[in-house]
Every structure is written in C-alpha cells, then in structure tokens.
Scaffold this active site. Structure first.
Site, short mmCIF file in Angstrom:
data_model
loop_
_atom_site.label_atom_id
_atom_site.label_comp_id
_atom_site.label_asym_id
_atom_site.label_seq_id
_atom_site.Cartn_x
_atom_site.Cartn_y
_atom_site.Cartn_z
N LYS A 13 0.79 -1.18 0.08
CA LYS A 13 0.23 -0.04 0.08
C LYS A 13 0.94 1.19 0.01
O LYS A 13 1.72 0.96 0.55
CB LYS A 13 -0.62 -0.11 1.51
CG LYS A 13 -1.65 1.16 2.05
CD LYS A 13 -1.50 1.41 3.25
CE LYS A 13 -0.29 2.31 3.84
NZ LYS A 13 0.15 2.64 4.57
N ASP A 140 -5.42 0.45 8.57
CA ASP A 140 -5.38 0.81 7.21
C ASP A 140 -5.37 -1.38 7.21
O ASP A 140 -5.40 -0.56 5.68
CB ASP A 140 -3.87 0.47 7.20
CG ASP A 140 -2.82 1.90 6.62
OD1 ASP A 140 -3.89 2.39 7.00
OD2 ASP A 140 -1.85 1.52 6.94
O1 C5P Z 1 -4.54 1.01 13.45
P1 C5P Z 1 -3.02 0.29 13.65
O2 C5P Z 1 -3.01 -0.87 14.60
O3 C5P Z 1 -2.57 0.22 12.23
O4 C5P Z 1 -2.65 1.75 14.12
C1 C5P Z 1 -1.17 2.12 14.53
C2 C5P Z 1 -0.76 3.00 15.54
O5 C5P Z 1 -0.72 3.67 14.82
C3 C5P Z 1 -2.47 3.18 16.63
O6 C5P Z 1 -1.88 2.37 17.38
C4 C5P Z 1 -1.66 4.46 16.70
O7 C5P Z 1 -1.09 4.61 17.94
C5 C5P Z 1 -1.60 5.41 14.83
N1 C5P Z 1 -2.02 5.32 14.15
C6 C5P Z 1 -2.95 7.33 14.80
N2 C5P Z 1 -4.15 7.68 13.28
C7 C5P Z 1 -4.53 6.26 12.59
C8 C5P Z 1 -3.83 5.66 12.40
C9 C5P Z 1 -2.95 5.35 13.68
O8 C5P Z 1 -2.44 8.14 15.74
N3 C5P Z 1 -5.78 7.26 12.20
#
Ligand code: C5P
Length: 282
Positions: A13, A140
């Site tokens: 991605k 994502d």
């Molecule tokens: O959702 P995912 O586990 O992939 O996201 C990893 C980390 O990235 C989250 O725990 C957060 O700290 C950060 N994040 C964020 N805002 C987003 C996406 C991710 O702060 N929109």
C-alpha cells in the site's frame, strides 16, 4: 467444504498523500489520505488442514513471529469465529515486503487472508460484510481489503473510491533504508499543527498538490529519508516522490519503465544496502 488450495497477493500500500488533521481522544489521529496499491507485494497460500496455522518464508520472514499477535492469524481466527466455519487453514506467507515500513505490510497480509479465506472456506461474503472485521484489525486493513485507489478519512478507514484515476499502471519504485519505524511513535511525535485539507481531483492532482504530514516527523528521526527523497525527486521530477505512511519507505512514480529501472540502478549505486522494489501502480 473448503477448496484444496488457494493463494492471494497482499499488495504493498502507498499513501499518495497523508494529511493529519487532529489528535483524537482514542489515541488515533483524524486523517485525510489517498491510498494506492502496487501490483506486487507479499504472497499468501493456503491448503486444507484441520487447524488454522501459519508458516513464513521469503526475504523478510525472519523479522516476523507467528504468535497470536500475527495479523494473518488474527484475521483467520476472527473470520472463523464470525462465520462459524469448522474447517482449518494451513497458510504460508512469503514475506517480500520489509516490516514496519509504511507500506501496509501486516495490514495488507491481514486483508489478503480475509479475501483468501472468504473464498477458501466458501463463505462468499461481500466486502461490506468483511469490512467490520478489517476495521477491528487495524486502521489500514479496510483500505487493503478494498485494494483499489481510495480516499480514507477518520482513522483512515472511512473509505471513498476515487472517481478519477490517472496513475493506474504507472511505473512505481519503492525504496526503504531498512530501518524499521514505529507508526505509533511517528504519530505521537506529530506537532499537532493542522496544515490543511487534502486537495481534490485525480490521484495525480492529489499527489502533486498534497503532502505527507508524517514525512518531516520521520525525517527528524531518520535524516537519511531526506537524502533518499531528494535523490528520488531528481529521478522522477518535482512532486512525484514522497514518503509513504509513517515511513520509512519512499516511493517515486516514473513516466516510463526505462526511467523507473534507471532510477532503481541509480538508487542502488547511491544507497547500497537499501531495499529497492520496482513495480507498478495497480
Ligand atoms: O490501526 P493500527 O494498529 O494499524 O495503528 C497503529 C498505530 O498508529 C495506532 O496505535 C496509533 O498509535 C497510530 N495511528 C494513529 N492514527 C491513525 C492511524 C494510526 O494515531 N489514524
């Protein structure tokens, strides 16, 4: 009844633009981002088996564990629980993409597992029914499940397909200095300044006029990203190279295969030891 075997690509991605608008109370950030996908990425295979299991192979297999935190296994167990399916799945992941690198990695693998097992277990759920599971697995994962150029708002998981795509099929070069970057740490270091909304238009317009607000944050941690971006921009032209996600992978969109392969050779000479992945925009 499950099929005997199946396979699925987990394409890399990229975020053509990523505008961070504000911090949220739940620890996430409010985003506007344009997702696009490469033609190539990790590969996932499955064979019939009584239980759910995963083995790893490929150039980056050693950097991943197959414990309960593994996103492919989490996706498989979530789908099995939600559907009540009794069949197992013996999966093998060929890890071609570096981990913690801003190009989806685990999210792409989890989404590929959902698409593949949905077929393999003959559930035939439509994407709308798979999306809530994808949302639980990570911000994502919904975009990776859809796998097409789309705009993400909210955490990045409120998706709208893009009306105008000009970049489909364009030669794409991904380069990573092979230093893992923590997404949570990069978001935590963002300075809290809203620099404005993502522009509208085609994917090319948004790439040319947009930004990645996490790029300066990542450059402050890993200054080599700035040198890499400068080199890629020289090869691709102004505005056609950027960092993806929270980094450190940078991409360049080139206007011919010849220029992409020249850029790959130039990058390999200038930055020995970097990961260099020539592909196309899907
Ligand atoms: O959702 P995912 O586990 O992939 O996201 C990893 C980390 O990235 C989250 O725990 C957060 O700290 C950060 N994040 C964020 N805002 C987003 C996406 C991710 O702060 N929109």
């Amino acid at each position: 009844m499950a099929e005997a075997f199946d396979s699925e690509t987990a394409p890399a991605k990229i975020n053509l633009a990523l505008h961070v608008r504000k911090r949220r109370a739940d620890g996430y950030h409010e985003l506007e981002t344009l997702f696009a996908f490469a033609k190539d990425g990790d590969e996932l295979n499955v064979e019939a088996a009584p239980d759910i299991s995963l083995s790893l192979t490929g150039p980056f297999a050693q950097s991943l564990a197959t414990d309960a935190d593994n996103l492919v296994l989490r996706a498989a167990h979530r789908l099995a629980d939600a559907s009540g399916v009794r069949a197992g799945a013996q999966m093998r992941l060929t890890k071609n993409l570096p981990i913690a690198s801003g190009i989806g990695g685990g999210s792409a693998d989890a989404a590929a597992a959902l698409r593949m097992l949905n077929r393999f277990w003959r559930l035939d759920w439509d994407v709308a029914r798979l999306l809530p599971i994808a949302e639980e697995l990570g911000a994502d994962v919904p975009a990776c499940l859809v796998g097409k150029s789309c705009i993400g708002r909210g955490r990045g998981d409120a998706l709208h397909l893009l009306d105008q795509t000009e970049l489909s099929g364009a030669p794409l070069l991904l380069v990573n200095p092979l230093k893992p970057v923590s997404t949570a740490e990069i978001f935590a270091r963002w300075d809290g300044t809203d620099r404005g909304q993502m522009p509208q238009g085609s994917d090319r317009d948004i790439l040319l006029q947009g930004r990645n607000d996490l790029q300066p944050v990542a450059v402050a941690l890993l200054p080599e990203i700035a040198d890499l971006l400068a080199a890629l921009e020289t090869q691709a032209g102004e505005g056609l190279a950027r960092m993806s996600g929270s980094g450190a992978t940078c991409f360049a969109i080139l206007d011919s295969l010849y220029k992409r392969d020249q850029a790959a050779q130039h990058t390999a000479r200038k930055f020995p030891g970097y990961w260099i992945f020539p592909t196309h925009v899907a």
